[in-house]
Design an enzyme around this catalytic site. Structure first.
Site, PDB file in Angstrom:
ATOM      1  N   CYS A  70       0.899  -1.161   0.000  1.00 52.51           N
ATOM      2  CA  CYS A  70       0.000   0.000   0.000  1.00 52.51           C
ATOM      3  C   CYS A  70       0.937   1.211   0.000  1.00 52.51           C
ATOM      4  O   CYS A  70       1.383   1.678   1.056  1.00 52.51           O
ATOM      5  CB  CYS A  70      -0.883  -0.046   1.239  1.00 52.51           C
ATOM      6  SG  CYS A  70      -2.016   1.340   1.314  1.00 52.51           S
ATOM      7  N   CYS A  76      10.086   6.954   5.382  1.00 50.84           N
ATOM      8  CA  CYS A  76      11.461   7.332   5.042  1.00 50.84           C
ATOM      9  C   CYS A  76      12.452   6.918   6.139  1.00 50.84           C
ATOM     10  O   CYS A  76      12.079   6.763   7.313  1.00 50.84           O
ATOM     11  CB  CYS A  76      11.567   8.846   4.870  1.00 50.84           C
ATOM     12  SG  CYS A  76      10.678   9.501   3.460  1.00 50.84           S
ATOM     13  N   GLU A  78      14.891   8.706   7.514  1.00 53.90           N
ATOM     14  CA  GLU A  78      15.089   9.726   8.549  1.00 53.90           C
ATOM     15  C   GLU A  78      13.991   9.647   9.602  1.00 53.90           C
ATOM     16  O   GLU A  78      14.231   9.724  10.798  1.00 53.90           O
ATOM     17  CB  GLU A  78      15.076  11.136   7.930  1.00 53.90           C
ATOM     18  CG  GLU A  78      16.118  11.384   6.868  1.00 53.90           C
ATOM     19  CD  GLU A  78      15.647  11.043   5.475  1.00 53.90           C
ATOM     20  OE1 GLU A  78      14.953  10.013   5.301  1.00 53.90           O
ATOM     21  OE2 GLU A  78      15.957  11.790   4.548  1.00 53.90           O
ATOM     22  N   CYS A 113      10.205  14.803   6.094  1.00 51.92           N
ATOM     23  CA  CYS A 113      11.307  14.497   7.017  1.00 51.92           C
ATOM     24  C   CYS A 113      11.923  15.778   7.574  1.00 51.92           C
ATOM     25  O   CYS A 113      12.343  15.816   8.733  1.00 51.92           O
ATOM     26  CB  CYS A 113      12.367  13.646   6.324  1.00 51.92           C
ATOM     27  SG  CYS A 113      11.797  11.949   6.081  1.00 51.92           S
TER      28      CYS A 113
END
Ligand code: THU
Length: 165
Positions: A70, A76, A78, A113
């Site tokens: 999905c 991410c 970070e 991020c």
């Protein structure tokens, strides 16, 4: 020699002592982000990213990107590193190093991020690296100027909306 914890394990590294990182400490942090990159779960984008986050008390906490079938649920590197750190009790950071496989470009953190970093202060360092270890050093504030952060929530407002609103 400073004691540094890397993902829970104590190791000894020079130059992590103050807020200022020595060349060796930066090199080490970037290497740790490159190691973290090897754990990337990115079957869809095939774009590996690793991050190594250095806490104020010299712990290094790593993260990689973790994608999902999905697609929009992917996270991410970070953000994973920061969430790992916060859930282990760390909220003050000196620096984060980011690594990818882009040869000719320093990996640039996405907007989400940047905002995630900003939550934990404006004046700490982000090392955007290339696979050869070369890097660009920027502060969170430079990456996300004129940002919105936790302090803004308690600024004076025109209306005080009552609890039951
Ligand atoms: N990605 C990161 O992990 N960090 C960044 O700073 C940029 C992008 C990931 C998200 C996704 O898994 C893949 O890289 C491609 O966008």
């Amino acid at each position: 020699m400073e004691q540094v914890k890397i993902n829970g394990e104590l190791v000894h590294v020079k130059g992590y002592g103050s807020r200022h990182l020595s060349q060796d400490a930066v090199k080490e942090l970037i290497q740790q982000s490159q190691e973290a990159k090897k754990q990337a779960y990115c079957p869809y984008s095939k774009f590996r990213v690793g991050a190594a986050l250095l806490t104020l008390d010299n712990c290094v906490i790593t993260g990689c990107n973790v994608e999902n079938a999905c697609y929009n649920l992917g996270v991410c590197a970070e953000r994973n590193a920061i969430s790992k750190a916060v859930s282990e009790g760390y909220r003050s950071f000196k620096a984060i190093a980011i690594a990818s496989d882009l040869n000719d470009q320093f990996i640039s953190p996405c907007g989400g991020c940047r905002q995630f970093m900003r939550e934990f202060g404006l004046n700490w360092n982000v090392y955007l690296s290339k696979p050869d270890g070369s890097h660009l050093k920027m502060t969170v504030n430079e990456l996300l100027p004129v940002s919105f952060g936790p302090e803004d929530l308690s600024m004076d407002k025109v209306f005080d909306i009552p609890n039951e609103y």
